[in-house]
Design an enzyme around this catalytic site. Structure first.
Site, PDB file in Angstrom:
ATOM      1  N   ASP A   1      -2.927  -6.564  13.088  1.00 25.21           N
ATOM      2  CA  ASP A   1      -3.307  -5.185  13.381  1.00 25.21           C
ATOM      3  C   ASP A   1      -4.061  -5.151  14.702  1.00 25.21           C
ATOM      4  O   ASP A   1      -4.683  -6.137  15.090  1.00 25.21           O
ATOM      5  CB  ASP A   1      -4.231  -4.625  12.287  1.00 25.21           C
ATOM      6  CG  ASP A   1      -3.607  -4.688  10.906  1.00 25.21           C
ATOM      7  OD1 ASP A   1      -2.533  -4.089  10.720  1.00 25.21           O
ATOM      8  OD2 ASP A   1      -4.189  -5.343  10.018  1.00 25.21           O
TER       9      ASP A   1
ATOM     10  N   ASP B   1       0.882  -8.074   8.698  1.00 26.19           N
ATOM     11  CA  ASP B   1      -0.504  -8.563   8.715  1.00 26.19           C
ATOM     12  C   ASP B   1      -1.290  -8.270   9.982  1.00 26.19           C
ATOM     13  O   ASP B   1      -2.432  -7.845   9.899  1.00 26.19           O
ATOM     14  CB  ASP B   1      -0.580 -10.082   8.436  1.00 26.19           C
ATOM     15  CG  ASP B   1       0.301 -10.512   7.281  1.00 26.19           C
ATOM     16  OD1 ASP B   1       0.172  -9.910   6.201  1.00 26.19           O
ATOM     17  OD2 ASP B   1       1.135 -11.414   7.462  1.00 26.19           O
TER      18      ASP B   1
ATOM     19  N   ASP C   1      -6.811  -9.841  12.037  1.00 26.17           N
ATOM     20  CA  ASP C   1      -6.080 -10.478  10.933  1.00 26.17           C
ATOM     21  C   ASP C   1      -5.111 -11.578  11.352  1.00 26.17           C
ATOM     22  O   ASP C   1      -4.103 -11.817  10.678  1.00 26.17           O
ATOM     23  CB  ASP C   1      -5.354  -9.422  10.079  1.00 26.17           C
ATOM     24  CG  ASP C   1      -6.313  -8.411   9.482  1.00 26.17           C
ATOM     25  OD1 ASP C   1      -7.467  -8.791   9.208  1.00 26.17           O
ATOM     26  OD2 ASP C   1      -5.915  -7.248   9.294  1.00 26.17           O
TER      27      ASP C   1
ATOM     28  N   ASP D   1       4.853  -4.670   6.319  1.00 32.09           N
ATOM     29  CA  ASP D   1       3.607  -4.960   7.028  1.00 32.09           C
ATOM     30  C   ASP D   1       3.551  -6.455   7.339  1.00 32.09           C
ATOM     31  O   ASP D   1       3.694  -7.282   6.439  1.00 32.09           O
ATOM     32  CB  ASP D   1       2.423  -4.559   6.149  1.00 32.09           C
ATOM     33  CG  ASP D   1       1.098  -4.833   6.815  1.00 32.09           C
ATOM     34  OD1 ASP D   1       0.517  -3.885   7.349  1.00 32.09           O
ATOM     35  OD2 ASP D   1       0.645  -6.002   6.798  1.00 32.09           O
TER      36      ASP D   1
ATOM     37  N   GLU E   1      -4.880 -14.045   8.495  1.00 36.04           N
ATOM     38  CA  GLU E   1      -4.030 -13.542   7.409  1.00 36.04           C
ATOM     39  C   GLU E   1      -2.554 -13.701   7.776  1.00 36.04           C
ATOM     40  O   GLU E   1      -1.732 -14.085   6.942  1.00 36.04           O
ATOM     41  CB  GLU E   1      -4.353 -12.073   7.145  1.00 36.04           C
ATOM     42  CG  GLU E   1      -3.591 -11.459   5.995  1.00 36.04           C
ATOM     43  CD  GLU E   1      -3.908  -9.980   5.799  1.00 36.04           C
ATOM     44  OE1 GLU E   1      -3.117  -9.326   5.097  1.00 36.04           O
ATOM     45  OE2 GLU E   1      -4.916  -9.484   6.344  1.00 36.04           O
TER      46      GLU E   1
ATOM     47  N   ARG F   1       0.859  -1.191   0.000  1.00 34.92           N
ATOM     48  CA  ARG F   1       0.000   0.000   0.000  1.00 34.92           C
ATOM     49  C   ARG F   1       0.898   1.246   0.000  1.00 34.92           C
ATOM     50  O   ARG F   1       1.979   1.232   0.584  1.00 34.92           O
ATOM     51  CB  ARG F   1      -0.853  -0.043   1.261  1.00 34.92           C
ATOM     52  CG  ARG F   1      -1.943   0.973   1.346  1.00 34.92           C
ATOM     53  CD  ARG F   1      -2.859   0.691   2.535  1.00 34.92           C
ATOM     54  NE  ARG F   1      -3.705  -0.454   2.256  1.00 34.92           N
ATOM     55  CZ  ARG F   1      -3.988  -1.419   3.133  1.00 34.92           C
ATOM     56  NH1 ARG F   1      -3.491  -1.372   4.355  1.00 34.92           N
ATOM     57  NH2 ARG F   1      -4.772  -2.420   2.801  1.00 34.92           N
TER      58      ARG F   1
ATOM     59  N   ASN G   1      -0.438  -1.119  13.091  1.00 36.97           N
ATOM     60  CA  ASN G   1       0.090  -2.139  12.190  1.00 36.97           C
ATOM     61  C   ASN G   1       1.303  -2.790  12.830  1.00 36.97           C
ATOM     62  O   ASN G   1       2.258  -2.090  13.180  1.00 36.97           O
ATOM     63  CB  ASN G   1       0.548  -1.507  10.867  1.00 36.97           C
ATOM     64  CG  ASN G   1      -0.570  -0.832  10.126  1.00 36.97           C
ATOM     65  OD1 ASN G   1      -1.482  -1.501   9.664  1.00 36.97           O
ATOM     66  ND2 ASN G   1      -0.510   0.486  10.013  1.00 36.97           N
TER      67      ASN G   1
END
Length: 176
Positions: free
Chosen positions: A107, A105, A120, A103, A123, A23, A87
């Site tokens: 959060d 994953d 997450d 990152d 994830e 991102r 994050n």
């Protein structure tokens, strides 16, 4: 590695462990920039996702990055109060292109009443296997989740009363 200067506008780039872009935030104003700490702010900035989709942030946000912690914190100013999005990530790096981090994953969403939710985890498990996160990453991230939740409970660092409001007032000086 240098560091961004106060008043400078920079991009923020988030990557995944495998080096792929995750991102990008188009513009964040630096409010404090040192070798170890960066505090920035943005409002209605364009965010580009890895698949090319874009969206615009809805509210002013104060961003907190520290070289010693594997997380960054975004305090979002909303009518109901400050919401935080944390994050779990590598410490930041900065070059002439952008402020950058990886990152990982996980959060933590923190509500105005300082209750929070870890997000997450599924994830994280999936990407941990696909991208083969080394065991040391898992250890570091678990330690930093504990550090972050301790800060939330203690209202320390970016969770301190008035932290976000104080930095938002500073941001307004650059917007006018």
């Amino acid at each position: 590695m240098g560091f961004p200067k106060e008043g400078e506008k920079v991009q923020i780039h988030s990557y995944k462990h495998n080096g792929s872009i995750h991102r990008m935030w188009k513009e964040t104003t630096i409010l404090k920039g040192t070798q170890s700490l960066v505090i920035g702010a943005n409002d209605r900035t364009v965010v580009t996702e890895s698949d090319g989709r874009t969206w615009i942030t809805r509210e002013p946000a104060i961003c907190y990055f520290h070289e010693n912690y594997w997380f960054n914190v975004i305090g979002m100013l909303r009518e109901e109060g400050v919401y935080y999005y944390c994050n779990l990530s590598s410490p930041f790096a900065y070059d002439s292109e952008a402020l950058k981090y990886i990152d990982y994953d996980l959060d933590i969403k923190v509500y105005p009443d300082m209750t929070y939710t870890l997000l997450d985890e599924d994830e994280y498990e999936k990407h941990s296997q696909i991208m083969q996160y080394p065991p040391v990453i898992d250890t570091i991230l678990k330690r930093n989740v504990a550090q972050l939740t301790q800060w939330i409970h203690q209202r320390k660092g970016p969770f301190a009363p008035d932290f976000v409001d104080m930095w938002y007032e500073r941001y307004l000086m650059y917007r006018n």
